[in-house]
Design a protein around this motif. Structure first.
Motif, PDB file in Angstrom:
ATOM      1  N   HIS A 234       0.845  -1.196   0.000  1.00 56.29           N
ATOM      2  CA  HIS A 234       0.000   0.000   0.000  1.00 56.29           C
ATOM      3  C   HIS A 234       0.882   1.248   0.000  1.00 56.29           C
TER       4      HIS A 234
ATOM      5  N   GLU B 226       0.617   4.113   1.299  1.00 61.29           N
ATOM      6  CA  GLU B 226       0.705   4.864   2.553  1.00 61.29           C
ATOM      7  C   GLU B 226       1.347   4.049   3.680  1.00 61.29           C
ATOM      8  N   ARG B 227       1.792   2.881   3.363  1.00 56.56           N
ATOM      9  CA  ARG B 227       2.429   2.065   4.402  1.00 56.56           C
ATOM     10  C   ARG B 227       3.757   2.697   4.815  1.00 56.56           C
TER      11      ARG B 227
ATOM     12  N   PRO C 122      -4.672  -1.614   3.254  1.00 59.16           N
ATOM     13  CA  PRO C 122      -4.027  -0.630   4.157  1.00 59.16           C
ATOM     14  C   PRO C 122      -3.285  -1.330   5.280  1.00 59.16           C
ATOM     15  N   TYR C 123      -2.203  -0.717   5.723  1.00 56.10           N
ATOM     16  CA  TYR C 123      -1.378  -1.294   6.785  1.00 56.10           C
ATOM     17  C   TYR C 123      -2.028  -1.057   8.138  1.00 56.10           C
ATOM     18  N   ASN C 124      -2.146  -2.112   8.925  1.00 58.54           N
ATOM     19  CA  ASN C 124      -2.661  -2.005  10.288  1.00 58.54           C
ATOM     20  C   ASN C 124      -1.540  -2.330  11.263  1.00 58.54           C
TER      21      ASN C 124
END
Length: 274
Positions: free
Chosen positions: A182, A184-185, A271-273
């Motif tokens: 992703h 935005e990671r 998305p990165y969590n």
């Protein structure tokens, strides 16, 4: 905007046209593209031989018999062409290099954002412009070393020419899609496996683009670029969407990351969590 694949295509053409020709005249039709004074350029160029060409990122270099280099940056709309007579001169030619074999090589730039600059060497130019390793030459280990401690989103970092030279907006989107990361990671959240995937994706995207001379419609169907180009071709009255080439029932998302239009597949690039 000419990106690394386009500039590599230009470099190969210039290599065929200019090496090993002697420059007999330097014709300036519009000095807006000159980053070095015209008289200094003419003095340095006329009578010298072009001994080779090189490229770093989006910059092309003509190596001269004096040891100096001429750096060409193509801005938003730059291109090159060749002709022999004035009536055949390409439109928007800003500078023409007259060769000893009678050919003229044109630096074409409709919007005049390109630049021509004399430098003592490619290394001096790169240092002055703070350019990182060329994107085709950088290794997975270099990428990891440069990025693994950064907290910023990975996409703006890949666009930073000081980290690696030559990756533009659509290329980074494609690289991240192929690497399944992703945009935005945070860079410091990436594993060794991620950096290896990132490196492999950079090589895949750039070599594919160069092979097809940056003609996007010839790229493999598995490339995200087709969705991007489809969206860009939309008119204000229509909204075009294209599904992910991997997940045919998933529509590609368009967002903005670091102020740049960004295309992602929500399934391929979740998305990165933390």
């Amino acid at each position: 905007m000419p990106e690394l694949p386009e500039v590599e295509t230009y470099r190969r053409l210039l290599d065929e046209l200019l090496v090993p020709q002697t420059l007999v005249a330097f014709e300036v039709l519009d000095a807006h593209v000159l980053a070095t004074p015209e008289d200094e350029l003419r003095h340095a160029l006329v009578g010298t031989t072009v001994t080779g060409t090189r490229r770093l990122g989006k910059n092309c270099f003509l190596e001269l018999s004096t040891g100096q280099v001429l750096a060409l940056h193509f801005g938003m709309t730059g291109d090159v062409g060749a002709y022999r007579h004035d009536h055949d001169r390409p439109r928007f030619t800003r500078v023409a290099f007259h060769l000893s074999n009678g050919l003229r090589v044109a630096f074409i730039d409709p919007r005049k954002f390109g630049r021509i600059r004399l430098a003592a060497s490619q290394e001096e130019f790169s240092k002055a412009k703070k350019l990182g390793p060329d994107a085709l030459a950088i290794t997975a280990a270099q990428l990891q070393q440069a990025l693994s401690k950064r907290k910023q989103a990975i996409k703006p970092l890949l666009l930073d020419q000081a980290i690696t030279a030559g990756l533009g907006n659509w290329i980074v989107d494609e690289v991240l899609f192929q690497a399944r990361i992703h945009p935005e990671r945070p860079a410091n959240s990436l594993s060794i496996e991620h950096f290896n995937a990132l490196y492999n994706a950079v090589q895949l995207v750039l070599t594919t683009a160069i092979e097809h001379e940056a003609v996007y419609r010839y790229f493999p169907a598995s490339f995200l670029i087709h969705a991007r180009e489809w969206d860009i071709s939309s008119t204000p009255e229509t909204t075009n969407h294209l599904n992910c080439p991997i997940h045919s029932d998933t529509i590609i998302d368009k967002t903005y990351v670091g102020g740049r239009a960004t295309y992602t597949c929500p399934v391929c690039q979740p998305p990165y969590n933390h």
